[in-house]
Design a protein around this motif. Sequence first.
Motif, mmCIF file in Angstrom:
data_model
loop_
_atom_site.group_PDB
_atom_site.id
_atom_site.type_symbol
_atom_site.label_atom_id
_atom_site.label_comp_id
_atom_site.label_asym_id
_atom_site.label_seq_id
_atom_site.Cartn_x
_atom_site.Cartn_y
_atom_site.Cartn_z
ATOM 1 N N GLN A 15 -9.952 44.468 38.285
ATOM 2 C CA GLN A 15 -8.718 45.035 37.723
ATOM 3 C C GLN A 15 -8.558 44.413 36.349
ATOM 4 O O GLN A 15 -9.217 43.634 35.575
ATOM 5 C CB GLN A 15 -7.455 44.272 38.725
ATOM 6 C CG GLN A 15 -7.546 44.344 40.048
ATOM 7 C CD GLN A 15 -7.799 45.982 40.530
ATOM 8 O OE1 GLN A 15 -6.969 46.775 39.923
ATOM 9 N NE2 GLN A 15 -8.605 46.231 41.378
ATOM 10 N N ASP A 16 -7.671 45.237 35.569
ATOM 11 C CA ASP A 16 -7.167 44.723 34.149
ATOM 12 C C ASP A 16 -5.674 45.364 34.241
ATOM 13 O O ASP A 16 -5.210 45.981 35.094
ATOM 14 C CB ASP A 16 -8.017 45.590 33.319
ATOM 15 C CG ASP A 16 -8.024 44.988 32.055
ATOM 16 O OD1 ASP A 16 -7.316 44.011 31.792
ATOM 17 O OD2 ASP A 16 -8.809 45.455 31.057
ATOM 18 N N ASN A 17 -5.010 44.882 32.966
ATOM 19 C CA ASN A 17 -3.802 45.246 32.606
ATOM 20 C C ASN A 17 -2.922 44.643 34.107
ATOM 21 O O ASN A 17 -2.165 45.101 34.655
ATOM 22 C CB ASN A 17 -3.470 46.585 32.555
ATOM 23 C CG ASN A 17 -4.327 47.189 31.106
ATOM 24 O OD1 ASN A 17 -4.342 46.469 30.449
ATOM 25 N ND2 ASN A 17 -4.808 48.475 31.072
ATOM 26 N N GLU A 73 0.524 48.759 29.864
ATOM 27 C CA GLU A 73 1.192 49.620 31.016
ATOM 28 C C GLU A 73 0.339 48.949 32.275
ATOM 29 O O GLU A 73 -0.787 48.988 32.706
ATOM 30 C CB GLU A 73 0.834 51.009 31.189
ATOM 31 C CG GLU A 73 1.336 51.855 32.298
ATOM 32 C CD GLU A 73 3.003 51.644 32.135
ATOM 33 O OE1 GLU A 73 3.663 51.829 33.104
ATOM 34 O OE2 GLU A 73 3.475 51.936 30.919
ATOM 35 N N PRO A 74 1.279 48.105 33.213
ATOM 36 C CA PRO A 74 0.792 47.329 34.211
ATOM 37 C C PRO A 74 0.112 48.230 35.088
ATOM 38 O O PRO A 74 0.557 49.690 35.523
ATOM 39 C CB PRO A 74 2.009 47.008 34.810
ATOM 40 C CG PRO A 74 2.923 46.852 33.890
ATOM 41 C CD PRO A 74 2.743 47.973 33.107
ATOM 42 N N GLU A 75 -1.188 47.944 35.661
ATOM 43 C CA GLU A 75 -1.966 48.691 36.703
ATOM 44 C C GLU A 75 -2.165 47.840 37.917
ATOM 45 O O GLU A 75 -2.392 48.537 38.933
ATOM 46 C CB GLU A 75 -3.475 48.895 35.986
ATOM 47 C CG GLU A 75 -3.333 49.907 34.605
ATOM 48 C CD GLU A 75 -4.526 49.988 34.005
ATOM 49 O OE1 GLU A 75 -5.763 49.366 34.735
ATOM 50 O OE2 GLU A 75 -4.808 50.610 32.918
ATOM 51 N N PHE A 76 -2.004 46.530 38.035
ATOM 52 C CA PHE A 76 -2.061 45.699 38.943
ATOM 53 C C PHE A 76 -1.134 44.476 39.078
ATOM 54 O O PHE A 76 -0.781 43.896 38.119
ATOM 55 C CB PHE A 76 -3.682 45.241 39.012
ATOM 56 C CG PHE A 76 -3.952 44.396 40.475
ATOM 57 C CD1 PHE A 76 -4.535 45.525 41.373
ATOM 58 C CD2 PHE A 76 -4.007 43.114 40.721
ATOM 59 C CE1 PHE A 76 -4.762 45.024 42.787
ATOM 60 C CE2 PHE A 76 -4.414 42.483 41.754
ATOM 61 C CZ PHE A 76 -4.766 43.651 42.783
ATOM 62 N N GLN A 98 6.052 47.363 44.465
ATOM 63 C CA GLN A 98 4.746 47.556 43.479
ATOM 64 C C GLN A 98 3.721 46.411 43.528
ATOM 65 O O GLN A 98 2.940 46.731 42.785
ATOM 66 C CB GLN A 98 4.959 47.849 42.337
ATOM 67 C CG GLN A 98 6.138 49.107 41.947
ATOM 68 C CD GLN A 98 6.406 49.210 40.567
ATOM 69 O OE1 GLN A 98 5.784 49.103 39.609
ATOM 70 N NE2 GLN A 98 7.697 49.819 40.176
ATOM 71 N N ASP A 100 0.616 44.569 44.399
ATOM 72 C CA ASP A 100 -0.545 44.806 44.802
ATOM 73 C C ASP A 100 -1.292 43.833 45.582
ATOM 74 O O ASP A 100 -1.903 43.821 46.795
ATOM 75 C CB ASP A 100 -1.475 45.230 43.575
ATOM 76 C CG ASP A 100 -0.931 46.534 43.046
ATOM 77 O OD1 ASP A 100 -1.145 47.570 43.677
ATOM 78 O OD2 ASP A 100 -0.780 46.435 41.816
#
Length: 316
Positions: A15-17, A73-76, A98, A100
């Motif tokens: 993961q990132d962001n 921008e949040p991805e996880f 949201q 994860d």
Amino acid sequence: MKTNLLELCELLRQQDNIVILTHKNPDGDTLGSGFGLYYTLKHLGKHACVLNSDGFPERYQFLVPDHMELDFEPEFVISVDIADTTLLGNQLERYANQIDLCIDHHISNQISANYAYVIPEASSAAELVYQIAEKLVDKIEGPIATALYTGIVTDTGCFKYSNTTVECHLYAAELMKNGMEFEKINRAMFETKSRARLGLERLILDGMEFYCDGKCAMTAVSRKEMEELGADNTTFDGVSAIARQIEGVELGFTIREDGANFYKISIRTSEKVDASQLGRLFGGGGHKRAAGCNISGTLTEVKEKLIQAAQRSLTN
């Protein structure tokens, strides 16, 4: 979906962001585990940010990096030490659906996440993040160690509470080996008190009421009294344990006015009473010895509800 430690670590590597959510009215464990995970992820070269609806209290500023912004921008999305999305607070409620990954140690956990690492037997969320960090970095030191020790030591009451585990002692020992300044942290968390905190403790002791043949202790603090003392939510850290320290008391309630006819209740118990079960009666939850809930009504009505619950709990 529940995940094991190895699967979780592999997931994080991919993961990132990453956004890390901590609960409103933050304490040492939510911030210790949150920043412990943050520094671990930064060590791996990830973009990450820790968020809290109420900001980071002054007494925990030593955990906060000099520069941390949500400039991606949040991805996880990860929640730490959060048992229910209602604890996110107004500023973070947009993340409620949201999440994860949920990392938590509350038996009352109700978070619906894609992945869950929830271990009620753990002393703290920080203990769980320690397990993660141990797999992801070569050596747990520096700000990672400081954050994780803060989480473990505050949630166990400096290793006095019943949630203290053999494992958390071993983890703390390893952190000490790596040069973590445990004395400085312990002094800041347990020995340094503001004048507002001293005034609050005096107010709580002066207002203590006893029920159920002295087995139940109850005290209430109004918003006006808090304002006069210059006390805020962080001033309350640890004061709920005062009632349980009184000889013969098996159940303690600390009532804090949080709005018009709205009260926050902290529950502390001996081994004879399950605090989590009591909290669930009023829509709350927590641990067997420490839990909380919110109750609406006048102070008299709130007290009556708690007294009735105490009578049932102490006679079963």
